[in-house]
Each structure stands twice: as structure tokens, then as C-alpha cells.
Design a protein around this motif. Structure first.
Motif, PDB file in Angstrom:
ATOM      1  N   ALA A  80       0.807  -1.235   0.218  1.00 13.84           N
ATOM      2  CA  ALA A  80       0.066   0.015  -0.087  1.00 13.84           C
ATOM      3  C   ALA A  80       0.719   1.323  -0.053  1.00 13.84           C
ATOM      4  N   VAL A  81       0.481   2.053  -0.824  1.00 10.61           N
ATOM      5  CA  VAL A  81       1.401   3.253  -1.042  1.00 10.61           C
ATOM      6  C   VAL A  81       0.570   4.587  -1.388  1.00 10.61           C
ATOM      7  N   VAL A  82       0.787   5.522  -0.773  1.00 12.51           N
ATOM      8  CA  VAL A  82       0.335   6.954  -1.028  1.00 12.51           C
ATOM      9  C   VAL A  82       1.259   7.831  -1.415  1.00 12.51           C
ATOM     10  N   ASN A  83       0.875   8.632  -2.574  1.00 14.89           N
ATOM     11  CA  ASN A  83       1.992   9.669  -3.309  1.00 14.89           C
ATOM     12  C   ASN A  83       1.416  10.829  -2.998  1.00 14.89           C
ATOM     13  N   TYR A  84       2.539  11.668  -2.441  1.00 18.87           N
ATOM     14  CA  TYR A  84       2.064  13.045  -2.085  1.00 18.87           C
ATOM     15  C   TYR A  84       2.892  14.098  -2.516  1.00 18.87           C
ATOM     16  N   GLY A  85       2.480  15.323  -2.750  1.00 20.40           N
ATOM     17  CA  GLY A  85       3.229  16.384  -3.090  1.00 20.40           C
ATOM     18  C   GLY A  85       3.893  17.539  -2.246  1.00 20.40           C
ATOM     19  N   ASN A  86       4.565  16.612  -1.315  1.00 19.13           N
ATOM     20  CA  ASN A  86       5.756  17.130  -0.455  1.00 19.13           C
ATOM     21  C   ASN A  86       4.936  18.080   0.537  1.00 19.13           C
ATOM     22  N   ALA A  87       3.482  17.886   0.867  1.00 22.89           N
ATOM     23  CA  ALA A  87       2.729  18.693   1.865  1.00 22.89           C
ATOM     24  C   ALA A  87       2.398  17.825   2.958  1.00 22.89           C
ATOM     25  N   HIS A  88       1.429  16.962   2.814  1.00 19.60           N
ATOM     26  CA  HIS A  88       0.793  16.443   4.078  1.00 19.60           C
ATOM     27  C   HIS A  88       0.357  15.014   3.670  1.00 19.60           C
ATOM     28  N   VAL A  89       0.571  14.053   4.245  1.00 18.11           N
ATOM     29  CA  VAL A  89      -0.019  12.658   4.322  1.00 18.11           C
ATOM     30  C   VAL A  89      -1.384  12.589   5.160  1.00 18.11           C
ATOM     31  N   THR A  90      -1.210  13.081   6.258  1.00 15.31           N
ATOM     32  CA  THR A  90      -2.587  13.189   7.113  1.00 15.31           C
ATOM     33  C   THR A  90      -2.976  11.731   7.332  1.00 15.31           C
ATOM     34  N   ASP A  91      -4.185  11.350   6.958  1.00 14.57           N
ATOM     35  CA  ASP A  91      -4.731   9.991   7.200  1.00 14.57           C
ATOM     36  C   ASP A  91      -4.821   9.167   6.094  1.00 14.57           C
ATOM     37  N   SER A  92      -4.273   9.531   5.170  1.00 12.05           N
ATOM     38  CA  SER A  92      -4.465   8.752   3.622  1.00 12.05           C
ATOM     39  C   SER A  92      -3.901   7.499   3.759  1.00 12.05           C
ATOM     40  N   LEU A  93      -2.814   7.405   4.312  1.00 15.01           N
ATOM     41  CA  LEU A  93      -2.040   5.966   4.386  1.00 15.01           C
ATOM     42  C   LEU A  93      -2.635   4.909   5.212  1.00 15.01           C
ATOM     43  N   LEU A  94      -3.134   5.314   6.443  1.00 14.61           N
ATOM     44  CA  LEU A  94      -4.059   4.844   7.295  1.00 14.61           C
ATOM     45  C   LEU A  94      -5.309   4.162   6.404  1.00 14.61           C
TER      46      LEU A  94
END
Length: 251
Positions: A80-94
Motif C-alpha cells: 500500500a502506497v500513497v504518493n503526495y506532493g511534499n505537503a501532508h500525508v495526514t490520514d491517507s495511508l491509514l
């Protein structure tokens, strides 16, 4: 056994990460592009799912989540991978690991990777870069070894329940009619059907998720973010997120 790449990648960067991880496996590859795939699917227990999702304001995109929900596993190993723009992952990976487990996947590893921001183009320019890809390759090799031991994810994934509320960005998307070639690629790719079939110049901003698929696919660069809200936010956002963040890996 197949490596099933599952991704939602409006700007192409999440696909790039998925391709890189899957490319480290020698098995046959199967592609499931959630921008265009919206059907029920069931994976085999011997398959391996590589699932890469972008982060929209700390969450999985609604449409991506809905389409991923239709894909079920049979205790199928999943990365499982979330890909973000250097801002905030927050709760997305969970949120992603929770959803995969609910769909009967055995999550063996997880990661958050960094790519060029899809809306504010001055953030994380050129990423994922060579350093990112080297780390992704190392993570992939660890995943391959972990598959051999049949172990599940042991690390705790950061995030909160309930997840942060969805946010609708106020930014406008405009299309330069003098540049548009009327190829209708944007109409075809839009996952929200927010661009009228008979008028690609217009965008229904109430339906639009600001995913950037229409901007990325336009061969004439006719579509872009615009408006006072976007122009006001851009310099502050780019300054606040100028410090380099690194990918994080969980095994």
C-alpha cells in the motif's frame, strides 16, 4: 502469479511509482488504472497487489476510493502506497491500509512517497528523483523478501480515526479556447464527468475534484488552474512546503 498494479494517477506520478515498484518483480504484470477502470474485480491469493494512490488534502480521492472498493482480494498480499506532493500525508495511508484489509487483502508493507505537486507546480519539482527511486527500489526488495516469509505488515501506520474531513478546493480550472484543439481527450479522461461532451471548454466545478487529469492529458496545454483563490494561495503554499520531505516506509 501476477503483479497487479492498481493506481489512480491523474498527473502520472502515482503510476510512475507503481511502475517502479512492480518493475522490481520478475512476475507477469497486470495493469488496473482506476482513472478508466470502474468494475468489480477479484484477485487470487497467489497474486500480489501494488496499490498506489495520490493524496488529496490528506485523504484518498473519493472516486479512487470508490473504485478501489470494488476490487477484492483473497488474502492477497498487498503493498500500500500513497504518493503526495511534499505537503501532508495526514490520514491517507491509514485509510488505504484499512480499505485494503476490509477488502480481504493481506497488507505486507506500506509507504508514502513524494512527487511533484500536481496543483502547485513549484513544489517538489522533478520528484520522484533518482534518490527517491533508489529508496523505492530498496523498499521493493524488502517487500520481495517479506513475501517469501509470508509475514504481514507489523509497523504502525500514522493517522487518525475518524479520518480528516474531505475538502473541496475552491480553485477554478479554465480552458483557453484559442489554444484548445477540441480533441476531447479531457472529456474522456475526466473521472467525474465534469467536462461536457459537447463543450470541452467548460468545466462543472461542483463536480470537479481538481484531480488534474484534464490538465495533464491536454496536448496543447490549454487547461490550467486559475482565479483569485488559486493565485492568492500559490505563493504561500509553495513557500510553506519548500523544505524537502523524504519517502517513508513501513514493513
Amino acid at each position: 502469479m501476477s503483479i497487479v498494479e492498481i493506481f489512480f494517477s491523474p498527473s502520472g506520478t502515482s503510476k510512475k511509482v507503481a511502475d517502479r515498484i512492480a518493475g522490481n518483480f520478475s512476475q507477469e504484470k497486470e495493469i488496473c488504472n482506476l482513472l478508466i477502470f470502474n468494475s468489480e474485480k477479484e484477485l487470487k491469493s497467489e497474486d500480489v497487489a501494488v496499490v498506489v494512490m495520490p493524496v488529496f488534502a490528506g485523504r484518498l480521492p473519493k472516486t479512487a476510493r470508490e473504485r478501489l472498493s470494488k476490487i477484492k482480494g483473497n488474502e492477497t498480499p498487498a503493498i500500500a502506497v500513497v504518493n503526495y506532493g511534499n505537503a501532508h500525508v495526514t490520514d491517507s495511508l491509514l485509510e488505504l491500509t484499512d480499505l485494503l484489509r476490509e477488502n480481504n487483502f493481506n497488507v505486507i508493507a506500506a509507504a508514502s512517497t513524494v512527487s511533484h505537486h500536481s496543483i502547485f507546480d513549484g513544489v517538489a519539482v522533478g520528484r520522484p528523483d533518482d534518490s527517491d527511486m533508489e529508496k523505492i527500489d530498496e523498499f521493493s526488495e524488502k517487500c520481495i523478501k517479506k513475501l517469501e516469509s509470508n509475514e504481514s505488515l507489523e509497523s504502525e501506520i500514522p493517522g487518525n480515526i475518524p479520518y480528516t474531513d474531505y475538502k473541496q478546493l475552491p480553485f477554478e480550472i479554465s480552458c483557453d479556447e484559442t489554444v484548445c484543439a477540441f480533441c476531447y481527450d479531457c472529456v474522456s479522461i475526466c473521472p467525474e464527468k465534469a467536462i461536457p461532451e459537447d463543450d470541452p471548454i467548460e468545466t462543472d466545478l461542483n463536480s470537479c475534484s481538481r484531480c488534474t487529469a484534464c490538465i495533464s492529458i491536454c496536448p496543447e496545454d490549454a487547461r490550467k488552474f486559475s482565479g483569485a483563490a488559486f493565485e492568492a494561495k500559490k505563493p504561500d503554499f509553495e513557500k510553506a512546503n519548500s523544505e524537502r520531505k523524504e519517502p517513508e516506509f513501513y514493513l
